[in-house]
Design a protein around this motif. Structure first.
Motif, short mmCIF file in Angstrom:
data_model
loop_
_atom_site.label_atom_id
_atom_site.label_comp_id
_atom_site.label_asym_id
_atom_site.label_seq_id
_atom_site.Cartn_x
_atom_site.Cartn_y
_atom_site.Cartn_z
N MET A 84 93.63 7.24 40.28
CA MET A 84 92.96 7.45 41.54
C MET A 84 93.29 8.83 42.12
SD MET A 84 92.83 5.20 45.00
CE MET A 84 94.10 5.91 45.99
N PHE A 85 94.58 9.19 42.08
CA PHE A 85 94.96 10.48 42.66
C PHE A 85 94.40 11.65 41.86
CE2 PHE A 85 98.12 7.77 44.68
CZ PHE A 85 98.06 8.24 45.98
N GLY A 86 94.31 11.48 40.55
CA GLY A 86 93.71 12.53 39.73
C GLY A 86 92.27 12.78 40.12
N THR A 87 91.56 11.71 40.45
CA THR A 87 90.16 11.86 40.84
C THR A 87 90.03 12.47 42.23
OG1 THR A 87 89.65 9.94 39.49
CG2 THR A 87 87.95 10.66 41.00
N ILE A 88 90.99 12.20 43.10
CA ILE A 88 90.98 12.87 44.41
C ILE A 88 90.98 14.37 44.18
CG2 ILE A 88 92.36 13.41 46.46
CD1 ILE A 88 93.30 10.47 46.42
N GLY A 89 91.89 14.83 43.31
CA GLY A 89 91.98 16.26 43.03
C GLY A 89 90.78 16.80 42.30
N ALA A 104 89.73 -2.96 27.49
CA ALA A 104 88.68 -3.12 28.50
C ALA A 104 89.28 -3.31 29.89
CB ALA A 104 87.80 -4.31 28.14
N THR A 105 90.34 -4.09 29.99
CA THR A 105 90.98 -4.32 31.29
C THR A 105 91.58 -3.03 31.83
OG1 THR A 105 91.46 -6.61 30.71
CG2 THR A 105 92.75 -5.65 32.50
N PHE A 106 92.27 -2.31 30.95
CA PHE A 106 92.88 -1.05 31.38
C PHE A 106 91.81 -0.08 31.85
CE2 PHE A 106 96.53 1.58 31.67
CZ PHE A 106 96.06 2.87 31.50
N ARG A 107 90.74 0.05 31.09
CA ARG A 107 89.67 0.98 31.49
C ARG A 107 89.00 0.53 32.78
NH1 ARG A 107 86.59 3.29 26.16
NH2 ARG A 107 88.39 4.43 25.39
N PHE A 108 88.83 -0.77 32.95
CA PHE A 108 88.23 -1.27 34.18
C PHE A 108 89.08 -0.88 35.38
CE2 PHE A 108 87.96 -4.56 37.45
CZ PHE A 108 86.61 -4.50 37.76
N VAL A 109 90.39 -1.07 35.27
CA VAL A 109 91.29 -0.76 36.38
C VAL A 109 91.32 0.76 36.63
CG1 VAL A 109 93.69 -0.80 37.18
CG2 VAL A 109 92.68 -2.83 36.14
N VAL A 110 91.57 1.54 35.57
CA VAL A 110 91.69 2.99 35.74
C VAL A 110 90.37 3.60 36.16
CG1 VAL A 110 92.14 5.15 34.52
CG2 VAL A 110 93.65 3.20 34.20
N TRP A 111 89.31 3.31 35.42
CA TRP A 111 88.02 3.90 35.75
C TRP A 111 87.46 3.32 37.04
CZ3 TRP A 111 85.11 4.30 30.41
CH2 TRP A 111 85.81 5.17 29.59
N GLY A 112 87.85 2.10 37.37
CA GLY A 112 87.41 1.51 38.63
C GLY A 112 88.03 2.20 39.83
N CYS A 113 89.20 2.79 39.64
CA CYS A 113 89.86 3.53 40.72
C CYS A 113 89.24 4.92 40.92
CB CYS A 113 91.35 3.68 40.44
SG CYS A 113 92.28 2.17 40.68
N PRO A 123 86.04 6.05 41.34
CA PRO A 123 85.15 6.23 42.49
C PRO A 123 85.89 6.12 43.82
CG PRO A 123 84.22 4.64 40.95
CD PRO A 123 85.61 4.96 40.48
N LEU A 124 86.91 5.26 43.86
CA LEU A 124 87.71 5.15 45.08
C LEU A 124 88.45 6.46 45.35
CD1 LEU A 124 89.19 1.56 44.60
CD2 LEU A 124 87.29 2.26 46.07
N GLY A 125 88.98 7.07 44.29
CA GLY A 125 89.66 8.35 44.44
C GLY A 125 88.72 9.42 44.96
N ALA A 126 87.51 9.46 44.42
CA ALA A 126 86.53 10.44 44.88
C ALA A 126 86.17 10.19 46.36
CB ALA A 126 85.28 10.40 44.01
N LEU A 127 86.05 8.92 46.71
CA LEU A 127 85.73 8.58 48.11
C LEU A 127 86.88 8.97 49.03
CD1 LEU A 127 83.83 7.19 50.13
CD2 LEU A 127 85.00 5.05 49.60
#
Length: 176
Positions: free
Chosen positions: A1-6, A119-128, A130-134
Motif C-alpha cells: 500500500m505504501f509503495g503505491t502511495i509513492g 492468489a490470496t497473496f496477490r489479492f491482498v497485495v494488489w487489493g491494497c 488502489p487504497l494506496g493510490a487513494l
C-alpha cells in the motif's frame, strides 16, 4: 500500500508540481525499471552471501533509505539526476526482497495449495494498491505530493518490522 502511495504521487510531483517534461518523467520510471532488472541479477548472490533472512531485511531497509533520500531531491535542476539515481538504486535493492519472498512462500507452501496461496497473496497485495493510490491522492490534496511521497517512503521502510520480528530474519537459506 505504501509503495503505491509513492508511485501514484511521484508522477503528480514530477509532472504537476515541478512541471517536468514527459521525457524526464519517463526517465525516472525507466531508471526504476533498470534498477529492478539489475537487482534481479544480484539477488542470488546477495542471498547466498548474507543469508536469505538478512538479505531480505537489508533489502527493505536499504531501499527504504534510498527512497527516503530521493524525496527531497526531486526538483527541476541538477538534483533531479541524483533523485532518479537513488530511485533506481532503491529498486535494485528492493528486488532481493521481492524475489526471495516469493521463493520463500513457494518453498514453504504445500504444492497442492500453491495456486490458492499465490492468489490470496496477490489479492491482498494488489487489493491494497488502489487504497494506496487513494490515500496518496488524499494526502497530496491536503498536504502536497511531496508529503505523500514522504509517507509512502517511510511506510516502505517500516515494512521491515515484521521481518525483523520474525524467525526469518536469521534464516540462511530456504527451508527444504
Amino acid at each position: 500500500m505504501f509503495g503505491t502511495i509513492g508511485a501514484a504521487m511521484l508522477l503528480v510531483l514530477l509532472a504537476g508540481e515541478l512541471g517536468l517534461s514527459p521525457f524526464l518523467c519517463g526517465l525516472v520510471f525507466t531508471a526504476e525499471a533498470v534498477g529492478g532488472f539489475l537487482g534481479s541479477l544480484i539477488t542470488t548472490r546477495m542471498a547466498g552471501r548474507f543469508g536469505l533472512g538478512r538479505a531480505m531485511c537489508a533489502s527493505v531497509i536499504i531501499s527504504g533509505v534510498l527512497w527516503l533520500s530521493a524525496v527531497p531531491l526531486f526538483h527541476d535542476d541538477w538534483r533531479f539526476a541524483v533523485a532518479a539515481t537513488l530511485q533506481s538504486l532503491g529498486w535494485t535493492a528492493f528486488m532481493t526482497f521481492k524475489i526471495t519472498s516469493v521463493a520463500f512462500r513457494q518453498q514453504v507452501c504445500p504444492e497442492p495449495l500453491l495456486g490458492r496461496m499465490t492468489a490470496t497473496f496477490r489479492f491482498v497485495v494488489w487489493g491494497c494498491m488502489p487504497l494506496g493510490a487513494l490515500v496518496g491522492g488524499l494526502l497530496a490534496e491536503h498536504f502536497g505530493a511531496r508529503t505523500a511521497l514522504w509517507t509512502g517512503a517511510l511506510g516502505e521502510l517500516l515494512a521491515v518490522l515484521p521481518l525483523l520480528l520474525s524467525p526469518l530474519r536469521s534464516a540462511r537459506e530456504l527451508p527444504r
